[in-house]
Design a protein around this motif. Sequence first.
Motif, PDB file in Angstrom:
ATOM      1  N   TRP A 112       9.534 -12.860 -11.704  1.00 57.77           N
ATOM      2  CA  TRP A 112       9.931 -12.899 -10.304  1.00 57.77           C
ATOM      3  C   TRP A 112       8.801 -12.418  -9.399  1.00 57.77           C
ATOM      4  CZ3 TRP A 112      15.662 -10.764  -9.955  1.00 57.77           C
ATOM      5  CH2 TRP A 112      16.501 -11.636 -10.638  1.00 57.77           C
ATOM      6  N   LEU A 113       8.108 -11.364  -9.825  1.00 58.58           N
ATOM      7  CA  LEU A 113       7.001 -10.855  -9.016  1.00 58.58           C
ATOM      8  C   LEU A 113       5.866 -11.871  -8.923  1.00 58.58           C
ATOM      9  CD1 LEU A 113       6.715  -7.123 -10.180  1.00 58.58           C
ATOM     10  CD2 LEU A 113       7.894  -8.028  -8.163  1.00 58.58           C
ATOM     11  N   GLU A 114       5.495 -12.433 -10.056  1.00 56.48           N
ATOM     12  CA  GLU A 114       4.386 -13.394 -10.075  1.00 56.48           C
ATOM     13  C   GLU A 114       4.647 -14.585  -9.157  1.00 56.48           C
ATOM     14  OE1 GLU A 114       3.101 -14.589 -14.037  1.00 56.48           O
ATOM     15  OE2 GLU A 114       3.847 -12.669 -14.796  1.00 56.48           O
ATOM     16  N   GLN A 115       5.890 -15.036  -9.088  1.00 56.82           N
ATOM     17  CA  GLN A 115       6.232 -16.192  -8.262  1.00 56.82           C
ATOM     18  C   GLN A 115       6.035 -15.926  -6.773  1.00 56.82           C
ATOM     19  OE1 GLN A 115      10.285 -16.792  -9.584  1.00 56.82           O
ATOM     20  NE2 GLN A 115       9.700 -18.241 -11.175  1.00 56.82           N
ATOM     21  N   LYS A 116       5.980 -14.661  -6.396  1.00 54.92           N
ATOM     22  CA  LYS A 116       5.898 -14.313  -4.978  1.00 54.92           C
ATOM     23  C   LYS A 116       4.525 -13.794  -4.553  1.00 54.92           C
ATOM     24  CE  LYS A 116      10.827 -13.150  -4.722  1.00 54.92           C
ATOM     25  NZ  LYS A 116      11.149 -13.456  -6.141  1.00 54.92           N
ATOM     26  N   ILE A 117       3.629 -13.560  -5.495  1.00 53.94           N
ATOM     27  CA  ILE A 117       2.289 -13.053  -5.155  1.00 53.94           C
ATOM     28  C   ILE A 117       1.457 -14.189  -4.573  1.00 53.94           C
ATOM     29  CG2 ILE A 117       0.165 -12.054  -6.077  1.00 53.94           C
ATOM     30  CD1 ILE A 117       1.911 -10.689  -8.227  1.00 53.94           C
ATOM     31  N   THR A 118       0.942 -13.999  -3.375  1.00 50.52           N
ATOM     32  CA  THR A 118       0.172 -15.040  -2.693  1.00 50.52           C
ATOM     33  C   THR A 118      -1.318 -14.880  -2.976  1.00 50.52           C
ATOM     34  OG1 THR A 118      -0.204 -13.762  -0.672  1.00 50.52           O
ATOM     35  CG2 THR A 118       1.884 -14.992  -0.841  1.00 50.52           C
TER      36      THR A 118
END
Length: 272
Positions: free
Chosen positions: A192-198
């Motif tokens: 979930w975190l990786e999907q949101k890191i820009t």
Amino acid sequence: MFGGGAMLRLICSAILGAALALPAAAWGKTGHRIIGEVAQSYLSEPAAEAVEEILGAEGLAEAADWPDYMRSNPDTFWRSEANPWHYVTIPQGMTYEETTAPEGGDAITALEKFRALAVDPNASLEDRQLALRFIVHLVGDLHQPLHAGNGTDRGGNWVEVVFFDQISNLHEVWDEKLIQYEELSFSEWAKWLEQKITPDQMSEWASARPAEWADESAAIRDTIYPENQILSYDYAYMARPILNEQMSKGGVRLAAYLNRMFEPQADTSAIE
């Protein structure tokens, strides 16, 4: 013999006394593994090869909790010498650079020592494994706000609280209970975190150095002390965005640290 309030205080004191006799961990197993799992996704090819050469099939998520696990080892190294390496002390209103590390070292001085050992071609494989596992762990430690302690309360260990009817202390709440409250596995949370890191966040976070990580944690630390001892939904709601950002930063920065460390002919001064 005891009223309800007196009995609660007695039980609380007994539990906290036992807990304070033990060394404090950071993030707990799940939090450390989240950071290691996020970092694994961002390793460069040379860094991924170096990690595999040193750790074999053991990935960063598995390695991340090893130094805390080894604190149960009765050897003096684990019970005494290595204990101060899991945190830094930054009094309120100061930066890390304005402090002096204790004689036994702290998380940042230990990180520097283990970086040199991990890349030393003359070091034994066992020593390089120890060094790399510590690096993975200590980067995570430096992103737990209460591991940049203010020097007055053992990183919140002396701050008694009740978290959803469980007697605890503020340090334990941030190490484990807030993460356990979400009921996610480390791999689910990392995904979930990786999907949101820009890309912009990756660039910004990766450029910071360990002393800056510690200063960021100390700044957050000063905002998370509760106004009362009873912590519930409101506190968990406040904390979750902080948890997400600190673990995301920890994963990105761990990868960036290892990428620079294992880059051929790397200028390691960029990560000191």
